[in-house]
Design a protein around this motif. Structure first.
Motif, PDB file in Angstrom:
ATOM      1  N   ASN A  20       2.710  -7.710   1.131  1.00 39.58           N
ATOM      2  CA  ASN A  20       1.690  -7.708   2.180  1.00 39.58           C
ATOM      3  C   ASN A  20       0.754  -6.494   2.030  1.00 39.58           C
ATOM      4  O   ASN A  20       1.005  -5.590   1.234  1.00 39.58           O
ATOM      5  N   LYS A  21      -0.304  -6.494   2.820  1.00 34.48           N
ATOM      6  CA  LYS A  21      -1.297  -5.404   2.881  1.00 34.48           C
ATOM      7  C   LYS A  21      -1.989  -5.192   1.534  1.00 34.48           C
ATOM      8  O   LYS A  21      -2.290  -4.060   1.140  1.00 34.48           O
ATOM      9  N   ARG A  41      -2.111  -4.074  -7.896  1.00 32.76           N
ATOM     10  CA  ARG A  41      -1.167  -5.166  -7.660  1.00 32.76           C
ATOM     11  C   ARG A  41       0.240  -4.714  -8.042  1.00 32.76           C
ATOM     12  O   ARG A  41       0.476  -4.344  -9.191  1.00 32.76           O
ATOM     13  N   ARG A  66      -3.551  -9.429   7.565  1.00 30.28           N
ATOM     14  CA  ARG A  66      -4.685  -9.002   8.391  1.00 30.28           C
ATOM     15  C   ARG A  66      -5.958  -9.781   8.052  1.00 30.28           C
ATOM     16  O   ARG A  66      -6.695 -10.213   8.938  1.00 30.28           O
ATOM     17  N   THR A  67      -6.203  -9.985   6.761  1.00 26.90           N
ATOM     18  CA  THR A  67      -7.418 -10.702   6.347  1.00 26.90           C
ATOM     19  C   THR A  67      -7.182 -12.184   6.099  1.00 26.90           C
ATOM     20  O   THR A  67      -8.127 -12.948   5.985  1.00 26.90           O
ATOM     21  N   SER A  88       0.810  -1.221   0.000  1.00 26.77           N
ATOM     22  CA  SER A  88       0.000   0.000   0.000  1.00 26.77           C
ATOM     23  C   SER A  88       0.844   1.273   0.000  1.00 26.77           C
ATOM     24  O   SER A  88       0.304   2.365  -0.174  1.00 26.77           O
ATOM     25  N   SER A 147      -2.347 -10.759   2.395  1.00 30.30           N
ATOM     26  CA  SER A 147      -2.778  -9.821   3.431  1.00 30.30           C
ATOM     27  C   SER A 147      -2.791 -10.578   4.752  1.00 30.30           C
ATOM     28  O   SER A 147      -3.629 -11.467   4.953  1.00 30.30           O
ATOM     29  N   GLU A 194      -5.698 -13.315   3.355  1.00 27.00           N
ATOM     30  CA  GLU A 194      -5.709 -13.538   1.907  1.00 27.00           C
ATOM     31  C   GLU A 194      -4.397 -14.160   1.432  1.00 27.00           C
ATOM     32  O   GLU A 194      -3.314 -13.621   1.669  1.00 27.00           O
ATOM     33  N   ASP A 233      -4.946  -5.841   0.956  1.00 21.65           N
ATOM     34  CA  ASP A 233      -6.292  -5.335   1.203  1.00 21.65           C
ATOM     35  C   ASP A 233      -6.337  -3.814   1.222  1.00 21.65           C
ATOM     36  O   ASP A 233      -7.409  -3.214   1.084  1.00 21.65           O
ATOM     37  N   LEU A 234      -5.167  -3.165   1.358  1.00 19.31           N
ATOM     38  CA  LEU A 234      -5.092  -1.705   1.376  1.00 19.31           C
ATOM     39  C   LEU A 234      -4.502  -1.126   0.093  1.00 19.31           C
ATOM     40  O   LEU A 234      -4.504   0.090  -0.097  1.00 19.31           O
TER      41      LEU A 234
END
Length: 374
Positions: free
Chosen positions: A198-199, A206, A221-222, A168, A219, A224, A201-202
């Motif tokens: 990583n990240k 790509r 955090r999620t 991100s 991700s 993924e 989702d934010l």
């Protein structure tokens, strides 16, 4: 340490407050200035911290020697600060049911100030040590350089580097460049690497990977694509394993135990000549024990009441049957009559020449068979 080294030469600029004569306990007579006293205290504290660092370095060497002795492969999470290395470690720990070993993970710079080590078990015989390192940073003050690099000694001994990137962040290419520069300075530039973006989702898009290494977009955090990362790590660390079938003599029980602990065993059979193991083994272990390798011999299986019961696959440590009985010179029908209606307690049956090996869950049934045969 860096803070004290920074303050020591700058004490002179604080005015008359540090120009008074010192007296009383802890000073060197009434003629010593408070400035000189503070300099002496800071210098002594610097010496104490350096001694603690040397002791910590020795402890890390002892810990590394222990890991080397266990022969577990090592994967190190590296990357710019706040790229999500600790979050990735926690996600992998949760996936392998190690929630009790989670590490501190926060959305801030330098949330990790020392290396953390955790054992990850992908499956039976596929265990490795995962290291969470201190985040990299550009334009590090000179006084911090050596202390910073001392915390990254583990990277030099790692078998695999997981280069974590904040997808991100707009200027992520600069962070990748800084990380690669530090890795090269540590002498680890030639190691196998996985690029973990990583990240996702934010991220708005790509990222384009031009590193030439395997890239995984995740991700932490999620969750993924975390399974893809774990699969990539497994392939990198254990992909060169050798599949073989070994027959270990019964007087080499320590070898059998070692291979069951460290190999990925898919089948086990007890034969008159020894224990036959089939599975995937570390190349070093295979070369060491290849003298026990057998080729062209298949494990025989039978069916009892329509169920395939021979050659159980073993996936967990110590998941061996509770009792085994070798019966020479008897047919299956004869044994069935002896056990009458208790054949349901049979876990598996192996045929080897004139012997039949029964494996029971119930030790009482096994004892009944033994007493009848005696």
């Amino acid at each position: 340490l860096a803070q004290l080294q920074y303050r020591l030469p700058r004490l002179t600029g604080f005015g008359k407050a540090l120009s008074r004569l010192g007296g009383g306990i802890g000073t060197r007579g009434p003629g010593e200035k408070k400035l000189e006293t503070d300099r002496r205290h800071i210098a002594r504290r610097i010496d104490d911290i350096k001694a603690e660092l040397r002791k910590a370095g020795l402890n890390r060497q002892i810990q590394r020697a222990g890991r080397d002795k266990s022969r577990l492969p090592v994967a190190a999470l590296v990357g710019y600060t706040n790229s999500g290395k600790s979050a990735i470690m926690n996600s992998l720990l949760s996936m392998t049911e190690r929630d009790d070993k989670l590490v501190k993970s926060e959305d801030m710079l330098f949330a990790t100030l020392d290396t953390k080590h955790r054992k990850i078990a992908v499956e039976q015989g596929c265990e490795f040590i995962l290291i969470d390192t201190v985040g990299f940073v550009s334009k590090l003050p000179h006084g911090l350089v050596e202390a910073f690099k001392s915390t990254l000694e583990e990277v030099k001994d790692a078998d695999l580097l997981i280069h974590t990137v904040d997808s991100s962040y707009e200027n992520r290419d600069f962070q990748i460049e800084v990380t690669n520069k530090v890795i090269d300075e540590l002498g680890a530039g030639g190691k196998r690497k996985i690029m973990a973006y990583n990240k996702m989702d934010l991220a708005d898009e790509r990222p384009l990977d031009v590193s030439g290494h395997e890239a995984v977009y995740i991700s932490a955090r999620t969750g993924e694509n975390m399974d893809h990362l774990l699969s990539a790590i497994k392939e990198a660390l254990f992909g060169d394993r050798k599949h073989a079938r070994l027959r270990i003599p019964y007087d080499k029980g320590a070898v059998t135990s070692y291979l069951c602990e460290n190999g990925e065993i898919t089948a086990i059979e007890y034969q008159p000549e020894g224990t036959m193991l089939e599975g995937s083994f570390d190349p070093g272990d295979y070369q060491k024990y290849r003298k026990f390798e057998i080729n062209g011999e298949e494990m025989r299986v039978i069916s009892l009441d329509g169920h395939r019961i021979s050659i159980r696959k073993i996936h967990l440590k110590n998941s061996y049957p509770a009792k085994k009985v070798v019966v020479p010179g008897k047919t299956l029908n004869e044994i069935s009559k002896i056990l009458s209606g208790e054949m349901d307690d049979v876990v598996s049956i192996f045929f080897t020449n004139n012997h039949i090996l029964f494996e029971f869950e119930n030790t009482t049934v096994a004892s009944k068979l033994i007493s009848t045969l005696l």
